[in-house]
Write a protein that holds these residues in place. Structure first.
Motif, PDB file in Angstrom:
ATOM      1  N   SER A  43       0.835  -1.202   0.000  1.00  0.00           N
ATOM      2  CA  SER A  43       0.000   0.000   0.000  1.00  0.00           C
ATOM      3  C   SER A  43       0.862   1.242   0.000  1.00  0.00           C
ATOM      4  N   ASP A 158      -6.099  -0.733  -4.517  1.00  0.00           N
ATOM      5  CA  ASP A 158      -5.552  -1.247  -3.264  1.00  0.00           C
ATOM      6  C   ASP A 158      -6.522  -2.254  -2.659  1.00  0.00           C
ATOM      7  N   GLU A 159      -6.263  -3.512  -2.903  1.00  0.00           N
ATOM      8  CA  GLU A 159      -7.122  -4.599  -2.422  1.00  0.00           C
ATOM      9  C   GLU A 159      -8.600  -4.270  -2.593  1.00  0.00           C
TER      10      GLU A 159
END
Ligand SMILES: Nc1ncnc2c1ncn2[C@@H]1O[C@H](COP(=O)(O)OP(=O)(O)OP(=O)(O)O)[C@@H](O)[C@H]1O
Ligand SMILES: [Mg+2]
Lengths: 361, 309
Positions: A43, A158-159
């Motif tokens: 991240s 991001d995920e």
């Protein structure tokens, strides 16, 4: 669309160093997936590319231009957050058109972009609703829609799917893949789900402890992991590791049994090495040919069967599609397919053999 | 006989039991209800009744019921209308300035910086100062004999001579307003800061990636999030400040020539200077009615705001 290039990028929070010099070149239109265990800095890297975190050292370039000190709004990238970060006071349509309104895009052009995106994502029935009145999957789509309406230079994820249930995740994964084939947008996708990584990526970047471990195509990483970390991280069930000492024609394992190998490089003789083999490459032999192993546990997954064995006192996982093993007794015979053995040196890095693509072919 | 007896018992017992069952919750809550009624409603009712009676402390023959006489007198009382106008001015300016500076302060304190904890503690200090002390303090600050403010204003060219602002009939109201702003900023800063810190950070990140400037982030994220808090705090402060006579009583006593007299301080003057409790109660009742009407308006506004989400 744009290429992104990262040169010796470092990040530290005070004295705590998170990224230790990352180099990465992402071609125009490429889909790159960052994988790695929790806390490895995925991240952080993504947020630095977005401009949400400052750069401690190194350089980020978008389309060849240095953007280190450029404000996020001037980088022309879109990001899909794990929490979606939808504006709760705006309707779905307003959420999606917000970036266009800020850019003073003509009303009808913006409306057309929102319509097109909502059609693509099946969001038309919800355009007038607030995010609060949507399900998790619908919110995820809105977050995607917000990213695609303005056709940015690059997408950062991001995920994005980690808050969805397994079924929906599978479906969204396919949609993201389709969308990428459609838009051909440069994308960087962070996940720790390796199925997502394997299925979506043109190239996977495996990270560990703030250091890039290996960059390559999904099958590269699967077939020729560069080190023990990548070998263990990619693949489920994970690779089996057997530690031993290198000898002339093979490896002497901990339990003094001998595993014949082709040619062991000279310089390794007498050193501590690790043998790796994927569970599906361990062959169970019904006719009792091979090394005797004790069957400890059977895990049928429906698709295949995972067996937990003990081979000469060492644990060994086997994956097979053959349901006949369900009837197998406590003792089975196994062979480790030699051409599928991976050898890792004392420092954990891959040793020769199949790491050369030509040799594997 | 025995049969009839049991039958009678049968019919009576459920009836008693039913009575007990239905009255049970009331019996349990009775003590606290009675307490609340005596503590809250009885004084209120008494106070309201004063408004319709002739009660003057220095007149032993007063106390009789006089109907709406006080209200008739009030209708012709120019001092009351002046006080009403002053109240609007005093409340409006105080709330507006307190809110503006409170919001700015909250926004500044929301950003991390070195020594923020200490600054936060210091900023909230005025709130802890008793209002009478604050009033005295400011009265002295405005006094050219002992306070520096008139000399500073003079040096800045704002006034011709270093005189006392509080005795200037045109600008006297600014003295208590300034003191009130100083005293009330922390209230807004605290509540708005709490609301600010509840806004998810990733919304700001998403907005800056979407291309929003700082001002655009403020208007499209911060303000909508703060709106309910702003509505309720402004309502509360308006009611408090329009009732808040401490600073005025201490600093100017309503003078010069009633220029700083607000309704609340006028009530105080009527009650404790003229000792006319009946008339003071009548004024208080009018103020109560006005504030109730105002509160209802704001609550309706807030509800319509909230139901929109
Ligand atoms: N603001 C910060 N201050 C100090 N350390 C931080 C800060 N933000 C992140 N870190 C640290 O940086 C490291 C990397 O964090 P990061 O969020 O990039 O991990 P990640 O790879 O995304 O993990 P996950 O898969 O759990 O999301 C972590 O050890 C984290 O504790
Ligand atoms: Mg993360």
């Amino acid at each position: 669309m744009a290429s992104i290039s990262i040169k010796n990028l470092k990040k530290a929070y005070g004295t705590f160093s998170v990224l230790h010099g990352v180099d990465l070149d992402i071609a125009d239109g490429e889909f790159v997936v960052l994988v790695g265990p929790s806390g490895c800095g995925k991240s952080t890297l993504l947020r630095m590319i977005a401009g949400l975190e400052g750069v401690t050292e190194g350089e980020i370039q978008i389309d060849g231009a240095r953007v280190n000190d450029r404000h996020p709004k001037d980088r022309d990238i879109a990001m899909v957050f794990q929490s979606y970060a939808l504006y709760p006071h705006m309707t779905v349509a307003e959420n999606m058109s917000y970036s266009l309104r800020l850019r003073k895009v003509a009303k009808d052009v913006a409306a057309r972009a929102v319509t097109a995106a909502s059609q693509k994502l099946g969001l038309e029935p919800f355009l007038a609703r607030r995010p609060k009145a949507l399900s998790g999957g619908q919110r995820q789509r809105v977050a995607m829609g917000r990213a695609i309406v303005r056709q940015p230079k690059a997408f950062l994820f991001d995920e994005p799917l980690s808050n969805l249930d397994a079924r929906l995740r599978e479906q969204m994964r396919a949609e993201i893949k389709k969308m990428h084939a459609d838009l051909k947008a440069t994308s960087i996708y962070v996940t720790h789900d390796q199925i997502e990584a394997m299925t979506l990526a043109d190239r996977i970047v495996a990270m560990h402890g703030g250091v890039v471990q290996q960059v390559g195509s999904p099958l590269d990483l699967y077939d020729r992991p560069a080190n023990l970390f990548v070998a263990g991280f990619i693949g489920s069930p994970g690779m089996n590791f057997l530690e031993g000492r290198a000898e002339k024609d093979g490896i002497r394992l901990r339990d003094e049994s001998f595993m014949a190998m082709g040619d062991v490089p000279e310089h390794l003789l007498g050193q501590q090495v690790t043998l790796g083999i994927r569970p599906e490459h361990v062959v169970l032999d019904a006719h009792g040919q091979g090394m005797p192993a004790h069957l400890d546990l059977v895990e049928p997954t429906g698709f295949g069967i995972i067996l937990h064995l003990t081979l000469n006192g060492l644990p060994l996982k086997v994956f097979t599609l053959d349901r006949a093993v369900l009837q197998a007794g406590p003792m089975v015979a196994v062979t480790l397919a030699q051409e599928h053995l991976h050898l890792f040196g004392p420092d954990g890095s891959r040793i020769g053999g199949t790491s050369d693509p030509a040799a594997a072919a | 006989m025995s049969l009839a007896g049991t039958m009678g018992g049968h019919t009576r017992k459920p009836w008693l039991k039913r009575l007990a069952d239905t009255s049970e919750p009331y019996l349990y809550s009775a003590p606290s209800l009675i307490l609340i009624v005596t503590v809250m409603l009885v004084p209120l009712a008494l106070g309201i009744s004063y408004a319709f009676r002739d009660i003057q402390l220095l007149n032993p023959f007063s106390g009789g019921f006089i109907g709406l006489d006080h209200f008739r007198a009030l209708g012709e009382d120019t001092a009351f209308y002046r006080a009403l106008k002053n109240t609007l001015w005093w409340t409006g300016a105080s709330v507006f300035l307190q809110f503006t500076f409170g919001l700015i302060l909250a926004l500044l304190l929301d950003k991390p910086f070195w020594g923020r904890g200490v600054v936060q503690a210091l900023v909230f200090l005025p709130w802890a100062v008793p209002s009478f002390l604050a009033g005295l303090n400011w009265a002295w600050l405005f006094n050219p004999v002992i306070g520096p403010l008139p000399h500073w204003f003079f040096a800045l060219g704002l006034i011709d001579q270093p005189t006392n602002l509080l005795s200037d009939p045109h600008y006297a109201m600014w003295g208590p307003i300034l003191a009130n702003v100083w005293w009330g900023i922390p209230f807004f800063a605290i509540t708005l800061l709490a609301a600010l810190q509840a806004i998810p950070r990733d919304l700001y990140e998403a907005a800056s990636i979407d291309g929003a400037t700082g001002l655009q982030r403020f208007t499209s994220i911060t303000l909508p999030f703060l709106a309910p808090t702003i509505a309720i705090t402004v309502l509360l402060r308006t009611v408090w400040i329009s009732n808040f006579a401490d600073l005025i009583v201490v600093m100017t006593g309503g003078g010069p020539a009633d220029r700083t007299q607000i309704v609340a301080s006028y009530i105080f003057t009527q009650a404790f200077r003229r000792l006319d409790f009946g008339y003071a109660s009548a004024i208080a009742l009018v103020l109560l009615a006005l504030l109730m009407a105002y509160s209802m308006l704001i609550i309706l506004l807030r509800q319509s705001l909230l139901s929109k989400d």
